[in-house]
Scaffold this motif. Structure first.
Motif, PDB file in Angstrom:
ATOM      1  N   ALA A  85       2.169  -7.160   1.100  1.00  0.00           N
ATOM      2  CA  ALA A  85       2.687  -6.021   1.856  1.00  0.00           C
ATOM      3  C   ALA A  85       2.139  -6.022   3.281  1.00  0.00           C
ATOM      4  O   ALA A  85       2.831  -5.633   4.233  1.00  0.00           O
ATOM      5  CB  ALA A  85       2.326  -4.713   1.149  1.00  0.00           C
TER       6      ALA A  85
ATOM      7  N   ALA B  25       4.331  -5.974   6.687  1.00  0.00           N
ATOM      8  CA  ALA B  25       4.101  -4.954   7.706  1.00  0.00           C
ATOM      9  C   ALA B  25       3.896  -5.570   9.084  1.00  0.00           C
ATOM     10  O   ALA B  25       4.212  -4.940  10.111  1.00  0.00           O
ATOM     11  CB  ALA B  25       2.885  -4.106   7.333  1.00  0.00           C
TER      12      ALA B  25
ATOM     13  N   VAL C  86       4.989   0.037   1.574  1.00  0.00           N
ATOM     14  CA  VAL C  86       4.775   0.340   2.989  1.00  0.00           C
ATOM     15  C   VAL C  86       3.317   0.748   3.200  1.00  0.00           C
ATOM     16  O   VAL C  86       2.861   1.761   2.660  1.00  0.00           O
ATOM     17  CB  VAL C  86       5.714   1.467   3.462  1.00  0.00           C
TER      18      VAL C  86
ATOM     19  N   SER D 293       0.142   1.850   5.793  1.00  0.00           N
ATOM     20  CA  SER D 293      -0.041   2.579   7.042  1.00  0.00           C
ATOM     21  C   SER D 293      -0.585   1.634   8.107  1.00  0.00           C
ATOM     22  O   SER D 293      -1.199   0.598   7.787  1.00  0.00           O
ATOM     23  CB  SER D 293      -1.011   3.743   6.845  1.00  0.00           C
TER      24      SER D 293
END
Length: 279
Positions: free
Chosen positions: A220, A224, A249, A251
């Motif tokens: 991930a 990102a 997703v 941060s």
């Protein structure tokens, strides 16, 4: 089926955020793993002449019921085939072994700068693309000076540069440069030293927050950052878990924390493209 995001190169070529790496997926078992991955939703399959499995990958693709036009099949030109005439034959051989009308994405595996034939190899790929036997062309393990030279001499910019990228070696400068030029970064060995890396507290904590595995957390992180990852997986369980990571997703703070694991000695082995020779 997991909805996988796509990234777009300077010429409009699109690649899914996660593909299937096939290094050491050989023979009947390798072919079966490729077929199973396609059935699960993989649309990017990464191979190489030097993996000695183009036949198995091609057989796995042929056994799939997914439309051929939906797949991106990548292979790579080995260092010993950089000279123009040998490069042309190697490109043709890869296509025949894969059993394809054209390879979707053909890369130069390593620049091998000491031999200084990579510009010839690149021109051979440009010519193959013009003939229609290769659809898209890119490179692997190229440094900025190598990218500059091939574009200057041929007028053609690669759509991808497949390089070593993982949290211990995040390659921030390279990823940024590629993004500025519209070159997609594809990460080989995206999980790095998996045993050690996946036990890192920052990764374990982020995984726990999202209810996913540490491996999914790293994949991930790649997505990102806009980086395509190609983890190898032979079992359906691992293939499914890797693909599902594309929907996670993270941060910006989580991404930054994982990037912060980078080390000066983060390479997996002594393979600096400025010196490494791959034949």
């Amino acid at each position: 089926m997991t909805e996988v995001p796509f990234f777009t190169a300077h010429n409009g070529f699109r690649m899914p955020a996660i593909g299937l790496g096939t290094y050491r997926l050989n023979g009947d078992a390798g072919a079966a793993a490729v077929t199973a991955a396609i059935a699960l939703g993989y649309r990017l399959i990464d191979s190489a002449f030097n993996y000695e499995n183009e036949g198995a990958v091609g057989a796995g693709i042929a056994a799939s019921d997914v439309d051929r036009s939906d797949l991106i099949v990548t292979t790579k030109l080995p260092g010993r085939h950089h000279e123009s005439a040998r490069a042309r034959v190697s490109i043709e051989e890869s296509r025949y072994r894969l059993g394809l009308d054209a390879t979707d994405l053909h890369l130069i595996h390593w620049p091998n700068p000491a031999r200084d034939l990579y510009a010839q190899a690149w021109q051979a790929l440009v010519d193959a693309q013009q003939r229609g036997t290769v659809r898209q062309i890119g490179v692997s393990n190229f440094l900025p000076e190598h990218l500059d030279r091939i574009e200057r001499e041929s007028g053609v910019r690669p759509v991808t540069n497949q390089i070593e990228v993982h949290p211990y070696f995040p390659q921030e400068d390279a990823v940024r440069l590629h993004a500025q030029r519209g070159i997609l970064t594809v990460a080989w060995s995206p999980l790095g030293r998996a045993g050690e890396l996946l036990a890192e507290p920052v990764i374990v904590d982020i995984a726990s927050t999202h209810g996913i595995t540490p491996a999914q957390t790293v994949l991930a992180w790649h997505a990102a950052r806009g980086t395509v990852s190609i983890p190898k997986a032979s079992s359906a369980a691992h293939q499914r878990a890797n693909l599902a990571a594309a929907a996670v997703v993270l941060s910006p703070g989580e991404v930054e924390a994982i990037t912060g694991l980078g080390r000066p000695d983060g390479r997996l082995f002594n393979a600096d493209p400025a010196h490494h020779q791959e034949l």
